[in-house]
Design an enzyme around this catalytic site. Structure first.
Site, PDB file in Angstrom:
ATOM      1  N   ASP A   1     -22.017 -50.298   8.533  1.00  0.00           N
ATOM      2  CA  ASP A   1     -21.808 -51.373   9.249  1.00  0.00           C
ATOM      3  C   ASP A   1     -20.765 -50.276  10.110  1.00  0.00           C
ATOM      4  OD1 ASP A   1     -23.570 -52.916  10.534  1.00  0.00           O
ATOM      5  OD2 ASP A   1     -22.668 -54.877   9.585  1.00  0.00           O
TER       6      ASP A   1
ATOM      7  N   TYR B   1     -29.840 -54.348  10.327  1.00  0.00           N
ATOM      8  CA  TYR B   1     -28.621 -54.496  10.569  1.00  0.00           C
ATOM      9  C   TYR B   1     -28.122 -54.092   9.323  1.00  0.00           C
ATOM     10  CZ  TYR B   1     -28.959 -58.678  12.671  1.00  0.00           C
ATOM     11  OH  TYR B   1     -29.114 -60.261  13.617  1.00  0.00           O
TER      12      TYR B   1
ATOM     13  N   ARG C   1     -22.629 -63.284  25.803  1.00  0.00           N
ATOM     14  CA  ARG C   1     -23.406 -64.393  27.201  1.00  0.00           C
ATOM     15  C   ARG C   1     -22.884 -65.842  26.373  1.00  0.00           C
ATOM     16  NH1 ARG C   1     -28.550 -65.189  22.726  1.00  0.00           N
ATOM     17  NH2 ARG C   1     -28.198 -62.572  22.455  1.00  0.00           N
TER      18      ARG C   1
ATOM     19  N   ASN D   1     -24.929 -51.761  21.405  1.00  0.00           N
ATOM     20  CA  ASN D   1     -25.992 -51.883  20.405  1.00  0.00           C
ATOM     21  C   ASN D   1     -27.093 -52.349  20.637  1.00  0.00           C
ATOM     22  OD1 ASN D   1     -24.398 -54.640  20.254  1.00  0.00           O
ATOM     23  ND2 ASN D   1     -23.771 -53.800  17.516  1.00  0.00           N
TER      24      ASN D   1
ATOM     25  N   ARG E   1     -35.820 -54.012  30.134  1.00  0.00           N
ATOM     26  CA  ARG E   1     -35.886 -55.633  30.660  1.00  0.00           C
ATOM     27  C   ARG E   1     -34.991 -56.271  31.241  1.00  0.00           C
ATOM     28  NH1 ARG E   1     -34.344 -59.808  28.989  1.00  0.00           N
ATOM     29  NH2 ARG E   1     -33.730 -59.056  26.965  1.00  0.00           N
TER      30      ARG E   1
END
Length: 397
Positions: free
Chosen positions: A173, A143, A38, A100, A108
């Site tokens: 992770d 997380y 972004r 992810n 959306r």
């Protein structure tokens, strides 16, 4: 030989650790990885993680740098329809999309797996989420620390006195990143036979369960709920675990008869070999008291450094407990990059005659936006319009 994924384009629309790690591993295997972020803030992990606050303030946290190299960065506002147009054009040029985001976010934005593969029928869409698709928890955020808790892993870690303890590194992770990279390469192979893409559903929780496989099987077959055992080995052998020495600790993995004989020889405990009660694993388990006391006393007589060398010479599975600086300095066959100052995640395997792709520095936010738009066929005026509207962001430097 060329890298295995040369010619493969990966769109890395991920954030934090697991998703970026997956794309990073694919890049090390030769893929062209384009990181989509972004504008203004970029991937949140750029600004947190690690101990170097100055780097984080500049959008180059050590956590981001770990799996940020070897990629190109384009900053796109996907909340804008024109931004999604850019993204859709990216997908048309790609072989793999790694993301992810929660399913509700994809819905959306009009970027569900059905919609992305309608854009490009040969696309491998890899979705990485906490709990996978199809269940009541599909849209639940997660997380690493959440998955360690919910999976039962933390309930088994620590001691009765300490209570549950998270592992010292975000292993879920990075295990999820490796699982996803494995899944993507499998899907790419399948595509060579079908010429069509596929959807790959990667679950952090299922990854955690895969790391706990033997423990889960034991519970399913016996009903025995795992307990916190501290540094004792899962094998429950009296000669396996981590033991204090005169200075430091030594880890032993002695479970088989031959290993026990070599241990007895290394420790000078010939009487153990002459005792029929200790000649088998079952016998040693039944008479653990004959071994446990002397073993602890003997190991406490020397430093862990000394014991490691003695035990290695006898072929005993053993290792000194090391801190991180000592651990990464070990002279393994794959340690050259680290000793030469190479930062970032490393592949835990190698191909014969194929070197991992050279890792370029992690890109600044939007560093490659203009170059990528030109590759996608955007004219100079169109690029200028997108930049002026804030739909995309160029190099922040």
């Amino acid at each position: 030989m060329s890298a295995p994924l040369s010619g493969i384009r990966v769109i890395d629309w991920t954030h934090v650790l697991a998703g970026p790690a997956c794309a990073y591993y694919l890049g090390m295997l030769g893929a062209d990885v384009i990181k989509v972020e972004r504008p203004v803030t970029g991937d949140a992990i750029r600004h947190r993680g690690g101990t170097d606050k100055a780097r984080a303030a500049k959008g180059m946290s050590t956590a981001y740098m770990t799996q940020g190299g070897g990629k190109r960065s384009i900053a796109i506002d996907l909340e804008a329809e024109t931004g999604r147009d850019v993204f859709r054009r990216l997908l048309k040029s790609a072989d793999v999309l790694v993301e992810n985001h929660r399913p509700s976010t994809l819905e959306r934005l009009g970027l569900t797996e059905e919609e992305t593969r309608a854009i490009n029928s040969r696309l491998i869409h890899c979705a990485m989420t906490g709990y996978g698709r199809g269940g009541e928890m599909a849209d639940t955020p997660a997380y690493d620390v959440n998955i360690q808790a919910v999976s039962g892993l933390m309930s088994m870690t620590g001691t009765a006195e300490s209570g549950p303890i998270r592992t010292g590194a975000p292993i879920i992770d990075y295990a999820t990143g490796l699982s996803a990279a494995f899944a993507v390469t499998s899907a790419l192979f399948a595509r060579t036979q079908t010429n069509t893409g596929s959807f790959v559903d990667v679950s952090m929780l299922e990854t955690a369960f895969s790391l706990m496989s033997s423990t889960i099987t034991d519970y399913q077959l016996t009903g025995s709920v795992p307990q916190r055992r501290g540094n004792a080995a899962n094998s429950r052998s009296v000669t396996s675990g981590t033991f204090p020495c005169r200075n430091g600790h030594i880890s032993l993995g002695v479970n088989e008869d031959g290993q026990f004989r070599r241990l007895a020889k290394a420790l000078g405990q010939i009487e153990w070999l002459e005792d029929d009660r200790l000649s088998t694993r079952r016998g040693r388990d039944a008479h653990a008291d004959l071994i446990a006391g002397p073993l602890g006393t003997i190991l406490a007589e020397r430093d862990a450094d000394e014991w490691e060398q003695i035990l290695w010479r006898e072929g005993v599975p053993a290792a000194k407990l090391r801190d991180l600086p000592d651990a990464i300095a070990l002279p393994t066959g794959q340690s050259e990059d680290r000793t030469e100052g190479q930062i970032g995640a490393q592949l835990p395997f190698r191909f014969m005659n194929v070197e991992p792709k050279h890792r370029s520095d992690p890109p600044a936010l939007g560093q490659d936006t203009i170059e990528i738009l030109e590759e996608l066929g955007y004219a100079s005026q169109a690029i200028a319009t997108l930049l002026q509207a804030g739909v995309v962001q160029g190099d922040a430097a």
